[in-house]
Design an enzyme around this catalytic site. Structure first.
Site, PDB file in Angstrom:
ATOM      1  N   ASN A   9      48.758  39.320  44.664  1.00 19.02           N
ATOM      2  CA  ASN A   9      48.615  39.210  43.216  1.00 19.02           C
ATOM      3  C   ASN A   9      47.615  40.266  42.766  1.00 19.02           C
ATOM      4  O   ASN A   9      46.410  40.112  42.949  1.00 19.02           O
ATOM      5  CB  ASN A   9      48.133  37.805  42.844  1.00 19.02           C
ATOM      6  CG  ASN A   9      47.886  37.645  41.350  1.00 19.02           C
ATOM      7  OD1 ASN A   9      48.282  38.495  40.546  1.00 19.02           O
ATOM      8  ND2 ASN A   9      47.224  36.566  40.974  1.00 19.02           N
ATOM      9  N   LYS A  11      46.786  41.074  39.847  1.00 17.92           N
ATOM     10  CA  LYS A  11      46.098  40.712  38.609  1.00 17.92           C
ATOM     11  C   LYS A  11      46.105  41.914  37.644  1.00 17.92           C
ATOM     12  O   LYS A  11      47.058  42.680  37.623  1.00 17.92           O
ATOM     13  CB  LYS A  11      44.702  40.174  38.917  1.00 17.92           C
ATOM     14  CG  LYS A  11      44.762  39.010  39.924  1.00 17.92           C
ATOM     15  CD  LYS A  11      43.480  38.250  40.052  1.00 17.92           C
ATOM     16  CE  LYS A  11      43.673  37.120  41.063  1.00 17.92           C
ATOM     17  NZ  LYS A  11      42.461  36.269  41.164  1.00 17.92           N
ATOM     18  N   HIS A  94      49.364  30.297  37.385  1.00 19.83           N
ATOM     19  CA  HIS A  94      48.112  30.640  38.056  1.00 19.83           C
ATOM     20  C   HIS A  94      46.932  30.048  37.284  1.00 19.83           C
ATOM     21  O   HIS A  94      46.966  29.936  36.060  1.00 19.83           O
ATOM     22  CB  HIS A  94      47.970  32.162  38.150  1.00 19.83           C
ATOM     23  CG  HIS A  94      46.883  32.615  39.068  1.00 19.83           C
ATOM     24  ND1 HIS A  94      45.556  32.638  38.678  1.00 19.83           N
ATOM     25  CD2 HIS A  94      46.907  33.040  40.355  1.00 19.83           C
ATOM     26  CE1 HIS A  94      44.816  33.069  39.692  1.00 19.83           C
ATOM     27  NE2 HIS A  94      45.600  33.319  40.724  1.00 19.83           N
ATOM     28  N   GLU A  96      44.192  31.193  36.425  1.00 15.50           N
ATOM     29  CA  GLU A  96      43.648  32.072  35.387  1.00 15.50           C
ATOM     30  C   GLU A  96      44.504  32.022  34.126  1.00 15.50           C
ATOM     31  O   GLU A  96      43.976  32.126  33.010  1.00 15.50           O
ATOM     32  CB  GLU A  96      43.534  33.495  35.923  1.00 15.50           C
ATOM     33  CG  GLU A  96      42.449  33.622  36.982  1.00 15.50           C
ATOM     34  CD  GLU A  96      42.585  34.829  37.889  1.00 15.50           C
ATOM     35  OE1 GLU A  96      41.757  34.971  38.797  1.00 15.50           O
ATOM     36  OE2 GLU A  96      43.529  35.630  37.694  1.00 15.50           O
ATOM     37  N   GLU A 166      46.003  26.982  45.606  1.00 15.14           N
ATOM     38  CA  GLU A 166      44.810  27.795  45.434  1.00 15.14           C
ATOM     39  C   GLU A 166      43.681  26.939  44.870  1.00 15.14           C
ATOM     40  O   GLU A 166      43.648  26.675  43.666  1.00 15.14           O
ATOM     41  CB  GLU A 166      45.092  28.959  44.469  1.00 15.14           C
ATOM     42  CG  GLU A 166      46.060  29.992  45.001  1.00 15.14           C
ATOM     43  CD  GLU A 166      45.975  31.285  44.196  1.00 15.14           C
ATOM     44  OE1 GLU A 166      45.696  32.317  44.800  1.00 15.14           O
ATOM     45  OE2 GLU A 166      46.170  31.236  42.972  1.00 15.14           O
ATOM     46  N   GLY A 172      38.371  34.332  44.056  1.00 20.77           N
ATOM     47  CA  GLY A 172      37.469  35.398  43.668  1.00 20.77           C
ATOM     48  C   GLY A 172      36.000  35.119  43.929  1.00 20.77           C
ATOM     49  O   GLY A 172      35.136  35.872  43.476  1.00 20.77           O
ATOM     50  N   SER A 212      40.616  33.841  48.118  1.00 21.25           N
ATOM     51  CA  SER A 212      39.728  34.716  48.891  1.00 21.25           C
ATOM     52  C   SER A 212      40.180  34.880  50.345  1.00 21.25           C
ATOM     53  O   SER A 212      39.362  34.921  51.267  1.00 21.25           O
ATOM     54  CB  SER A 212      38.275  34.187  48.837  1.00 21.25           C
ATOM     55  OG  SER A 212      37.802  34.149  47.499  1.00 21.25           O
TER      56      SER A 212
END
Length: 247
Positions: A9, A11, A94, A96, A166, A172, A212
């Site tokens: 991904n 991003k 996701h 985010e 996730e 992150g 991560s």
């Protein structure tokens, strides 16, 4: 045996020219026919990514799409646009997207249904916050997300879904769930799918871990029974992605 799948991904990183350089660097590092390799790139990079990877084992995905075919939805991208551009996969839900752009379990479900309508393969994200983990409701929370995301799908469609677990607290941050923590939740996801869609769908569905992931942590994570690969963020923009794919 479920074929492993590792998706990167990207991003909101890499212009088309930068993407071309990175893809050229990664192609020889991820050349592994035993693993499905997917680059989920910014929408503007999809055409060049498709062109540069057409003779490789790499497939291209998008990071989002809208749940309508067309219309007055400024800034959104329709599923047939992704399909026509050559994308085969799409990340849906996701954390985010949920955090910054008000995605809900219900809009995730609408997007999943629309992805199947256009022959796109959805990578559905789920996961808990640190507070939810500390409260001991991780399994219940994640299974609720999965059940809503899969509403209206046939067992055959569910078998083709990719779930990416996730934990939000690991995205992150450099923190990685232990292999036992990741396995526990991925096994619970498979059990949830078994409950709603039967054994065949549960046994066929591929479940990724994300959060991560690095070349160092990947081998132990991918050795777990119910973890079939990874959805990789920052490391997918580096040569280390090759180590993850080959793990």
């Amino acid at each position: 045996m479920r074929k492993r799948i590792v998706a990167g991904n990207w991003k909101m990183n890499k212009t088309p020219s930068e993407a071309a350089l990175l893809i050229g660097e990664l192609i020889p590092l991820v050349n592994n026919d035993n693993v499905d390799v997917v680059f989920c790139v910014p929408a503007i990079d999809i055409p060049c990514a498709v062109e540069l990877t057409k003779d490789t084992n790499i497939r291209i995905g998008a990071q989002n799409m809208y749940f309508e075919d067309k219309g007055a939805f400024t800034g959104e991208i329709a599923p047939d646009m992704l399909k026509d551009a050559g994308a085969e996969y799409v990340i849906i839900g996701h954390s985010e997207r949920r955090q910054y752009f008000a995605e809900t379990d219900e809009t995730v479900n609408k997007k999943v249904l629309k992805a199947f309508e256009y022959g796109l393969k959805p990578i559905i994200c789920c996961g808990e916050t640190l507070t939810q983990r500390e409260q001991g409701i991780t399994i219940e929370w994640v299974c609720m997300q999965i059940k809503i995301a899969l509403l209206g799908l046939t067992p055959e469609q569910i078998a083709d879904v990719i779930i990416a677990y996730e934990p939000i607290w690991a995205i992150g941050t450099g923190k990685v769930a232990t292999k036992e923590q990741a396995q526990e939740v991925c096994a619970a996801i498979r059990g949830c799918v078994r409950e709603i869609a039967g054994d065949a769908a549960a046994d066929a569905m591929r479940i990724q871990y994300g959060g991560s992931v690095t070349g160092d942590s990947a081998p132990d994570l991918f050795a777990m029974e119910d973890i079939d690969g990874g959805l990789v963020g920052g490391a997918s923009l580096k040569p280390d992605f090759g180590r993850i794919v080959n793990a």
